[in-house]
Structures are given as structure tokens and as C-alpha cells.
Design an enzyme around this catalytic site. Structure first.
Site, mmCIF file in Angstrom:
data_model
loop_
_atom_site.group_PDB
_atom_site.id
_atom_site.type_symbol
_atom_site.label_atom_id
_atom_site.label_comp_id
_atom_site.label_asym_id
_atom_site.label_seq_id
_atom_site.Cartn_x
_atom_site.Cartn_y
_atom_site.Cartn_z
ATOM 1 N N ASN A 24 -57.571 72.316 -53.278
ATOM 2 C CA ASN A 24 -58.565 71.882 -53.497
ATOM 3 C C ASN A 24 -59.074 72.251 -54.825
ATOM 4 O O ASN A 24 -59.324 73.208 -55.294
ATOM 5 C CB ASN A 24 -59.644 72.412 -52.449
ATOM 6 N N LYS A 26 -61.335 71.041 -56.648
ATOM 7 C CA LYS A 26 -62.853 71.012 -56.820
ATOM 8 C C LYS A 26 -63.164 70.229 -58.136
ATOM 9 O O LYS A 26 -62.317 69.023 -58.413
ATOM 10 C CB LYS A 26 -63.280 72.569 -57.047
ATOM 11 N N HIS A 33 -66.916 70.896 -46.781
ATOM 12 C CA HIS A 33 -66.738 72.199 -47.743
ATOM 13 C C HIS A 33 -68.103 73.050 -47.785
ATOM 14 O O HIS A 33 -69.030 72.458 -47.977
ATOM 15 C CB HIS A 33 -66.011 71.883 -49.000
ATOM 16 N N GLU A 55 -69.224 74.300 -50.323
ATOM 17 C CA GLU A 55 -69.897 74.214 -51.532
ATOM 18 C C GLU A 55 -70.693 72.903 -51.424
ATOM 19 O O GLU A 55 -71.996 72.767 -52.000
ATOM 20 C CB GLU A 55 -68.997 73.879 -52.678
ATOM 21 N N GLU A 89 -62.702 78.759 -43.773
ATOM 22 C CA GLU A 89 -62.908 79.408 -45.033
ATOM 23 C C GLU A 89 -64.256 80.198 -44.918
ATOM 24 O O GLU A 89 -65.368 79.549 -45.172
ATOM 25 C CB GLU A 89 -62.950 78.334 -45.926
ATOM 26 N N GLY A 149 -63.286 81.850 -53.924
ATOM 27 C CA GLY A 149 -63.344 81.811 -55.386
ATOM 28 C C GLY A 149 -63.815 83.287 -55.619
ATOM 29 O O GLY A 149 -64.285 83.632 -56.983
ATOM 30 N N SER A 199 -59.509 82.135 -51.286
ATOM 31 C CA SER A 199 -58.787 83.172 -52.342
ATOM 32 C C SER A 199 -57.351 83.421 -51.737
ATOM 33 O O SER A 199 -56.678 84.689 -51.959
ATOM 34 C CB SER A 199 -59.300 84.439 -52.532
HETATM 35 P P1 PGA Z 1 -60.286 79.597 -53.685
HETATM 36 O O1 PGA Z 1 -61.140 78.270 -52.882
HETATM 37 O O2 PGA Z 1 -58.977 79.419 -53.122
HETATM 38 O O3 PGA Z 1 -60.383 79.495 -54.866
HETATM 39 O O4 PGA Z 1 -61.029 80.580 -52.805
HETATM 40 C C1 PGA Z 1 -60.665 77.712 -51.550
HETATM 41 C C2 PGA Z 1 -61.614 76.603 -51.113
HETATM 42 O O5 PGA Z 1 -62.863 76.620 -51.591
HETATM 43 O O6 PGA Z 1 -61.175 75.531 -50.508
#
Ligand code: PGA
Length: 257
Positions: free
Chosen positions: A12, A14, A97, A99, A169, A175, A215
Site C-alpha cells: 500500500n 499510500k 483503509h 486512513e 490492520e 506506520g 508495521s
Molecule cells: P505500515 O502501513 O506498514 O506502514 O504500517 C500498513 C497499511 O497502512 O496498510
């Protein structure tokens, strides 16, 4: 029915990389994942889709968008429909997601509508669910994740479930560098599978791919992917570094589901 789950490792990206950079990143990833026995997907910004679709040619890498609208067309300034994605040759879309839910007002109900539209257009959906830290601390992770899953799948038929991948998630792990333990990840992935079994049947639930995300990186992927109910990963930060992403793909290939 036998269990046919296969690992799916999805990046992903982003809001990172312009089209030229997307081409470079995919060209760097391609040779590294040539031997992958799992499915590999890159989730790129809308403006990178054309470049990404071109760059993945000759490989088995799939391309995902990171959202889509639920209407086919109309007065929705700034939005992209599921049909627009399939018309380009895009195969996957990431929906719900955290976000999108946190910063852009996505709710369980709008996620359900997006899932419906994506399936109608022929896309495979990577559906994200996960709890906030406060919810985990209050002991309602199971309820939250089960509710998100149930509502998102509200209009999905048993046949269509083969085009649904679920990404668990935990929001507190995204993140932050704070990964869920392998046991925590497996526990919630198993609970999601239970929820799907209660909605459909164990036969179908056993065949749904459930990823962990938050992460996941080159160092912790093998342990997370070794869990019986973790069938892959949705990877943010580490998907932007070809070698790290390839190491995760390799971990999935070695784990051999
Ligand atoms: P990350 O993001 O691996 O940077 O924690 C995962 C995601 O948001 O899909």
C-alpha cells in the site's frame, strides 16, 4: 471443500510516488519477486495506475487502486468509480483503509457501498478492518472488527467472497513501528474467519484470505506469516523499499501456504 488459501502480499504505497517513480519502483521489485509462489499486488495512487499497469507487464504482479466511489458516474467531483478502474485493467482495490475512515469520513456503511460497487465492476477487494488503541484497551477489539466485517460484507454473496481479501490492520500498528505480536495478529484474523463462517459457512470462511497489516517489515514478516490464520500482508512503509518488500514476499513463499 478443501482449504485453498494462498498468501497474498500487497503493498500500500499510500500518497507516495509519481508515475515516473512508480515505474522505477516496480521495475526494481519485478526481478526480486520473479520466483514468488504467493500473489503479489502493488496499491498505487490513482495517477500512477497507467504507469503501474504498463510496468507490471510480463510479471505476475497485480495492481490495486486505494479507493473507489460507489456510484458508476455522476456529479462527484474528485471521485473515481470502480468501472473506471476496471476499464483501465486494474484488478484490485483497497477499501475501508483506516486512513480513509479516520481522515476522509469513510464509515462502515460507505465501505459497504464501495465494496458492492467494486464487486459489481469485477474488481477484487482488499477490505481493511481494525481497531483503535482505545478500543483494544477497552477490550472491544473483537466486537469492533466483527462489526466492520459484517457491515462491509452486508451485500456480498457466497460466490463473490472469492473476490474479497480481508486485511486486519490494528490502527495503533499502522506506520508506528509498533507491530501486533504474531499471537495478537492470529487471534484477530481467526476471529474474522469465525465471523465469516457465521455469516456464510466454514467451507467458504476457510478459503478467504485474511492478511495482517501494520508495521509488517522484512524482520517480522516470517513470524507473522507463520501463523495459521494469517494469509498474507498489507504493507505500507516497507513496500516502498524493493528489497524489504521482496523479503516479505520471500517469507510468504517460504511459509508456503
Ligand atoms: P505500515 O502501513 O506498514 O506502514 O504500517 C500498513 C497499511 O497502512 O496498510
Amino acid at each position: 471443500m478443501s482449504v485453498m488459501r494462498k498468501y497474498v502480499i500487497a503493498g500500500n504505497w499510500k500518497m507516495n510516488k509519481n508515475p515516473q517513480e512508480a515505474t522505477q519502483l516496480i521495475e526494481a521489485i519485478k526481478p526480486l519477486v520473479k520466483e514468488a509462489a504467493c500473489d503479489v499486488v502493488v496499491g498505487v495512487p490513482f495517477v500512477d495506475l497507467t504507469a503501474a499497469l504498463e510496468a507490471v507487464k510480463g510479471s505476475k504482479i497485480g495492481v490495486a487502486a486505494q479507493n473507489c466511489h460507489w456510484e458508476k458516474s455522476g456529479a462527484y467531483t474528485g471521485e473515481i468509480s470502480a468501472d473506471m478502474l476496471t476499464s483501465m485493467g486494474v484488478g484490485y482495490v483497497i477499501l475501508g483503509h483506516s486512513e480513509r475512515r479516520t481522515y476522509f469520513g469513510d464509515t462502515d456503511v460507505t465501505v459497504q457501498k464501495r465494496v458492492r460497487a467494486a464487486l459489481d465492476a469485477g474488481l477484487t477487494v482488499i477490505l481493511c478492518v481494525g481497531e483503535y488503541l482505545e478500543q483494544r484497551e477497552q477490550g472491544v477489539t473483537g466486537e469492533v472488527v466483527a462489526m466492520q466485517t459484517k457491515i462491509a460484507l452486508g451485500s456480498v454473496s457466497q460466490e463473490e467472497l472469492s473476490r474479497i481479501i480481508i486485511a486486519y490492520e490494528p490502527v495503533w500498528a499502522i506506520g508506528t513501528g509498533r507491530t501486533a505480536t504474531a499471537q495478537q495478529a492470529n487471534e484477530v484474523c481467526a476471529l474474522i474467519r469465525d465471523t465469516i463462517a457465521s455469516l456464510y459457512s466454514w467451507d467458504v470462511a476457510d478459503n478467504v484470505v485474511i492478511q495482517y497489516g501494520g508495521s509488517m517489515n522484512a524482520g517480522n514478516a516470517a513470524e507473522l506469516l507463520a501463523q495459521p490464520d494469517v494469509d498474507g500482508g498489507l504493507i505500507g512503509g516497507a513496500s516502498l523499499t524493493p528489497q524489504d518488500f521482496a523479503t516479505i514476499v520471500e517469507a510468504a513463499t517460504k511459509a508456503g501456504k
